[in-house]
Design a protein around this motif. Structure first.
Motif, PDB file in Angstrom:
ATOM      1  N   GLN A 188       1.526  26.353  -6.403  1.00 40.72           N
ATOM      2  CA  GLN A 188       0.675  26.522  -5.222  1.00 40.72           C
ATOM      3  C   GLN A 188      -0.256  25.327  -5.056  1.00 40.72           C
ATOM      4  N   LYS A 189      -0.863  24.876  -6.159  1.00 37.48           N
ATOM      5  CA  LYS A 189      -1.718  23.696  -6.091  1.00 37.48           C
ATOM      6  C   LYS A 189      -0.915  22.478  -5.620  1.00 37.48           C
ATOM      7  N   ALA A 190       0.349  22.403  -6.039  1.00 36.52           N
ATOM      8  CA  ALA A 190       1.188  21.263  -5.659  1.00 36.52           C
ATOM      9  C   ALA A 190       1.384  21.208  -4.158  1.00 36.52           C
ATOM     10  N   TYR A 191       1.770  22.325  -3.551  1.00 35.75           N
ATOM     11  CA  TYR A 191       2.018  22.253  -2.102  1.00 35.75           C
ATOM     12  C   TYR A 191       0.724  22.187  -1.309  1.00 35.75           C
ATOM     13  N   GLU A 192      -0.368  22.745  -1.837  1.00 38.40           N
ATOM     14  CA  GLU A 192      -1.638  22.636  -1.132  1.00 38.40           C
ATOM     15  C   GLU A 192      -2.140  21.195  -1.124  1.00 38.40           C
ATOM     16  N   ALA A 193      -2.017  20.498  -2.258  1.00 39.29           N
ATOM     17  CA  ALA A 193      -2.440  19.093  -2.318  1.00 39.29           C
ATOM     18  C   ALA A 193      -1.569  18.237  -1.400  1.00 39.29           C
ATOM     19  N   ALA A 194      -0.251  18.458  -1.461  1.00 39.06           N
ATOM     20  CA  ALA A 194       0.649  17.707  -0.574  1.00 39.06           C
ATOM     21  C   ALA A 194       0.344  18.025   0.881  1.00 39.06           C
ATOM     22  N   GLY A 195       0.050  19.289   1.171  1.00 41.72           N
ATOM     23  CA  GLY A 195      -0.247  19.697   2.535  1.00 41.72           C
ATOM     24  C   GLY A 195      -1.480  19.016   3.101  1.00 41.72           C
ATOM     25  N   ARG A 196      -2.472  18.794   2.252  1.00 41.57           N
ATOM     26  CA  ARG A 196      -3.670  18.087   2.722  1.00 41.57           C
ATOM     27  C   ARG A 196      -3.331  16.653   3.115  1.00 41.57           C
ATOM     28  N   VAL A 197      -2.488  16.001   2.326  1.00 42.18           N
ATOM     29  CA  VAL A 197      -2.075  14.643   2.691  1.00 42.18           C
ATOM     30  C   VAL A 197      -1.335  14.676   4.022  1.00 42.18           C
ATOM     31  N   MET A 198      -0.453  15.637   4.179  1.00 41.06           N
ATOM     32  CA  MET A 198       0.332  15.752   5.409  1.00 41.06           C
ATOM     33  C   MET A 198      -0.546  16.031   6.623  1.00 41.06           C
ATOM     34  N   ASP A 199      -1.552  16.868   6.435  1.00 39.39           N
ATOM     35  CA  ASP A 199      -2.367  17.312   7.574  1.00 39.39           C
ATOM     36  C   ASP A 199      -3.538  16.392   7.900  1.00 39.39           C
ATOM     37  N   GLU A 200      -4.052  15.683   6.888  1.00 41.86           N
ATOM     38  CA  GLU A 200      -5.330  14.998   7.067  1.00 41.86           C
ATOM     39  C   GLU A 200      -5.277  13.478   6.952  1.00 41.86           C
ATOM     40  N   SER A 201      -4.254  12.933   6.295  1.00 41.18           N
ATOM     41  CA  SER A 201      -4.320  11.510   5.930  1.00 41.18           C
ATOM     42  C   SER A 201      -3.892  10.554   7.025  1.00 41.18           C
ATOM     43  N   GLY A 202      -2.978  10.970   7.884  1.00 42.70           N
ATOM     44  CA  GLY A 202      -2.440  10.057   8.884  1.00 42.70           C
ATOM     45  C   GLY A 202      -1.257   9.241   8.411  1.00 42.70           C
ATOM     46  N   TYR A 203      -0.818   9.414   7.154  1.00 41.03           N
ATOM     47  CA  TYR A 203       0.372   8.704   6.683  1.00 41.03           C
ATOM     48  C   TYR A 203       1.604   9.219   7.411  1.00 41.03           C
ATOM     49  N   THR A 204       2.573   8.331   7.593  1.00 42.91           N
ATOM     50  CA  THR A 204       3.853   8.680   8.195  1.00 42.91           C
ATOM     51  C   THR A 204       4.954   7.978   7.409  1.00 42.91           C
ATOM     52  N   LEU A 205       6.194   8.241   7.759  1.00 34.90           N
ATOM     53  CA  LEU A 205       7.309   7.518   7.165  1.00 34.90           C
ATOM     54  C   LEU A 205       7.545   6.219   7.918  1.00 34.90           C
ATOM     55  N   TYR A 206       7.745   5.144   7.172  1.00 34.15           N
ATOM     56  CA  TYR A 206       8.001   3.850   7.794  1.00 34.15           C
ATOM     57  C   TYR A 206       9.295   3.893   8.600  1.00 34.15           C
ATOM     58  N   SER A 207       9.232   3.458   9.828  1.00 38.38           N
ATOM     59  CA  SER A 207      10.431   3.395  10.666  1.00 38.38           C
ATOM     60  C   SER A 207      10.183   2.472  11.846  1.00 38.38           C
ATOM     61  N   THR A 208      11.172   1.614  12.107  1.00 34.05           N
ATOM     62  CA  THR A 208      11.148   0.790  13.321  1.00 34.05           C
ATOM     63  C   THR A 208      12.154   1.317  14.329  1.00 34.05           C
ATOM     64  N   GLY A 209      12.813   2.421  13.971  1.00 34.34           N
ATOM     65  CA  GLY A 209      13.849   2.968  14.835  1.00 34.34           C
ATOM     66  C   GLY A 209      15.228   2.433  14.536  1.00 34.34           C
ATOM     67  N   ASN A 210      15.366   1.642  13.446  1.00 34.02           N
ATOM     68  CA  ASN A 210      16.681   1.123  13.062  1.00 34.02           C
ATOM     69  C   ASN A 210      17.148   1.845  11.795  1.00 34.02           C
ATOM     70  N   PRO A 211      18.000   2.847  11.920  1.00 30.05           N
ATOM     71  CA  PRO A 211      18.397   3.640  10.752  1.00 30.05           C
ATOM     72  C   PRO A 211      19.262   2.885   9.756  1.00 30.05           C
ATOM     73  N   ASP A 212      19.803   1.736  10.151  1.00 24.88           N
ATOM     74  CA  ASP A 212      20.677   0.973   9.260  1.00 24.88           C
ATOM     75  C   ASP A 212      19.913   0.012   8.344  1.00 24.88           C
ATOM     76  N   THR A 213      18.625  -0.204   8.616  1.00 30.71           N
ATOM     77  CA  THR A 213      17.872  -1.163   7.797  1.00 30.71           C
ATOM     78  C   THR A 213      16.495  -0.673   7.352  1.00 30.71           C
ATOM     79  N   ASP A 214      15.960   0.357   7.972  1.00 34.16           N
ATOM     80  CA  ASP A 214      14.573   0.741   7.684  1.00 34.16           C
ATOM     81  C   ASP A 214      14.377   1.164   6.236  1.00 34.16           C
ATOM     82  N   TYR A 215      15.289   1.928   5.687  1.00 37.52           N
ATOM     83  CA  TYR A 215      15.160   2.349   4.287  1.00 37.52           C
ATOM     84  C   TYR A 215      15.238   1.134   3.366  1.00 37.52           C
ATOM     85  N   ARG A 216      16.160   0.227   3.631  1.00 34.01           N
ATOM     86  CA  ARG A 216      16.281  -1.002   2.843  1.00 34.01           C
ATOM     87  C   ARG A 216      14.997  -1.815   2.883  1.00 34.01           C
ATOM     88  N   ASP A 217      14.459  -1.998   4.090  1.00 33.55           N
ATOM     89  CA  ASP A 217      13.304  -2.864   4.262  1.00 33.55           C
ATOM     90  C   ASP A 217      12.037  -2.300   3.633  1.00 33.55           C
TER      91      ASP A 217
END
Length: 589
Positions: free
Chosen positions: A234-263
């Motif tokens: 429970q502590k694990a998902y609550e801590a992760a949930g705070r990052v998801m809800d409050e931090s503003g972090y996102t997954l890196y993406s330029t919209g190019n699925p063939d290179t974004d993970y590599r880059d």
């Protein structure tokens, strides 16, 4: 014991690496060496900043991160790691060896013994939070490795015999102290985002990692009878949930699925996604040798395993292992229409180096399985030994999403909405279909179920799919060993790992252009127009002699001892010096 707790010169503690100092810091800002001492330092926020900058050197290097996966079922390389040959393992003997070292902790606790000298309350709080993060990081590593460890929160002096010769504290106690340090750090640290500095989000992300690890460890290692699994999850998902809800972090993406993970891994830290990482710099001559390590024919011949490659889904979201004849497909066929992360992790069809124009096949002189790692590789100008300078991430937002999903799945409370907030986002980066929870639970993947037979219940299917996603998304980032340990899946290390399948010896067209690319032979090398020739015999063989999968060390015995190998042994030298220390179970037999 004096060797382990000998006085460390303060000079080494203050002179932190330029890698971990922020852009506003400079070596010119540091105090003259002759003036450094607890008596004339720790008085201002800048003193505390300069001192805690040194803690960042305790974080792993990019090679440490990659090498951590070498002992897992993800990799076959030029030797069998000790973790996979239990019957041959030797106890470390030298005092403080084998990971049983405490000097980094001494640096941290020296801060706690002195930081109250600072009269700047805001600065004192901030850098207390940084120090607590690093103490939690240090102890988390020790608990994962040894289980019970002695907890220290002050510098031990030569005459502190009670502390010097104390017994180990229980892992339950130490984990509670780790969590306490991180929860205090969350309250003390600011909510700014800085990919190379410890912040509130860094502490929350590590808290989610710690609680997920320990929660699942306690759940699956039932033989230990340790309670509290659900509370930790429970502590694990609550801590992760705070990052998801409050931090503003996102997954890196330029919209190019063939290179974004590599880059994401091949250049500078991606600020949107990387919560904590290490910077390298050509300008500042802070370099490493990862390109050389992964491409040179004189290094470890790292090859990813067929089991790992088979775990990547098809582009339509269906398991590759559901295809008829998947186990005996050649390279060209098995690379068709797969999760795009596969072609951004290994040299697949049409592979080109960053900045290059040549199409390259796997170099069989630099990989034992044929599945040659390209994740982390930058452009060819950085291929020399010590010439690479791509940054490395320790904590990514993608991991936080995976932590959230797994913790909820293990508790049996995950919903499709939770999947949509986590797995869907990770897959969307590479244009993969979303994971359907109902379908996964109604028809659990049989191959995954065989890998993890201790997973059961109504959420079996979704737990298995989250494990698949974690293995793929975080491959070679240092997580797989920890995952196998906490899931009690060490038996996956016992089989001999295999690579590409070949129906015979002879010439093979790997890329489907009609021309031979590879010759497999025994004895004298025959004449061939193929660019590469590989001798079969000795270390590298085929599983069925004249056909089958590439396999290394086929004649060597592999073994994982379930009763002892989830923990590492204490050095015999420390056991002799401190009679209150007790060896981990079954390591003295």
């Amino acid at each position: 014991m004096k060797k382990k707790y000998s006085t460390i010169k303060l000079v080494s503690l203050f002179v932190g690496s330029i890698l971990t100092v922020s852009c506003n810091d400079s070596f010119l800002d540091r105090y003259p060496i002759a003036e450094i001492s607890p008596e004339n330092s720790f008085k201002t926020a800048d003193d505390l900043r300069l001192y805690t900058n040194g803690f960042y050197e305790q974080l792993p290097s990019i090679r440490n991160i990659i090498d951590a996966d070498l002992k897992t079922d993800n990799v076959l390389y030029s030797s069998i790691p000790e973790e996979q040959r239990s019957h041959e393992r030797i106890l470390p003997s030298e005092t403080g060896s084998g990971g049983w070292d405490w000097e980094d902790l001494r640096e941290i606790n020296l801060f706690f013994d002195n930081y109250q000298r600072c009269t700047d309350e805001a600065g004192r709080d901030k850098y207390e939070g940084v120090a607590r993060f690093f103490r939690a990081w240090f102890y988390f590593d020790k608990v994962k490795r040894f289980g019970d460890v002695p907890w220290y929160e002050t510098v031990i002096q030569t005459g502190d015999t009670d502390l010097l010769y104390k017994a180990r504290d229980s892992r339950e106690f130490v984990v509670s102290k780790i969590i306490q340090d991180l929860e205090i750090a969350v309250d003390k640290l600011g909510d700014e985002r800085a990919s190379d500095q410890v912040t509130r989000w860094t502490a929350l992300a590590l808290l989610s990692r710690v609680c997920l690890y320990e929660g699942t460890f306690r759940k699956y290692h039932t033989e230990l009878g340790i309670q509290g699994s659900d509370t930790l999850l429970q502590k694990a998902y609550e801590a992760a949930g705070r990052v998801m809800d409050e931090s503003g972090y996102t997954l890196y993406s330029t919209g190019n699925p063939d290179t974004d993970y590599r880059d994401l891994f091949a250049s500078t830290l991606k600020e949107d996604e990387v919560i904590l990482g290490r910077r390298y710099s050509l300008t500042l001559n802070q370099m490493h040798n990862v390109n050389y390590y992964l491409t040179s024919r004189t290094q470890r011949d790292i090859g990813l395993t067929k089991d790992l490659v088979d775990s990547y889904l098809q582009l339509n979201g269906m398991p590759f292992t559901s295809k008829t004849g998947y186990a005996t497909m050649g390279f060209y066929d098995e690379m068709q229409s797969r999760d795009r992360r596969l072609a951004q992790t290994i040299r697949s069809l049409g592979y080109q180096r960053i900045g290059g124009t040549a199409t390259l096949l796997p170099d069989f002189a630099a990989t034992m399985t044929g599945y040659q790692l390209c994740k982390f590789l930058s452009d060819e100008t950085q291929d020399g030994d010590g010439a690479s300078y791509q940054d490395v991430a320790f904590i990514r937002y993608a991991e936080v999403l995976l932590n959230y999903a797994e913790a909820k799945a293990e508790l049996g409370i995950i919903t499709q909405d939770d999947i949509d907030r986590t797995i869907r986002l990770i897959r969307s980066r590479v244009s993969m279909p979303n994971l359907d929870m109902t379908s996964a639970n109604q028809s659990p993947d049989a191959v995954l179920a065989a890998l993890y037979p201790n997973v059961s219940g109504s959420c079996q299917g979704i737990i298995l799919e989250i494990r698949r996603e974690r293995r793929i998304e975080l491959v070679m980032e240092g997580f797989r060993w920890d995952d196998l340990v906490r899931w009690k899946a060490g038996k996956l290390l016992e089989p001999h790992f295999i690579g590409m399948y070949f129906p015979s010896l002879g010439e093979f067209d790997l890329d489907g252009d009609g021309a031979p690319d590879l010759m497999l032979y025994t004895g004298t090398a025959p004449s061939t127009t193929a660019a590469q020739s590989v001798e079969i015999g000795g270390v590298l063989q085929l599983t069925e002699g004249d056909h089958g999968n590439l396999i290394g060390f086929k004649d060597n015995t592999k073994q994982f001892d379930e009763s002892r190998d989830y923990l590492y042994p204490l050095p015999t030298g420390d056991l002799l010096l401190n009679e209150n220390l007790v060896q981990n179970p079954d390591w003295d037999k």
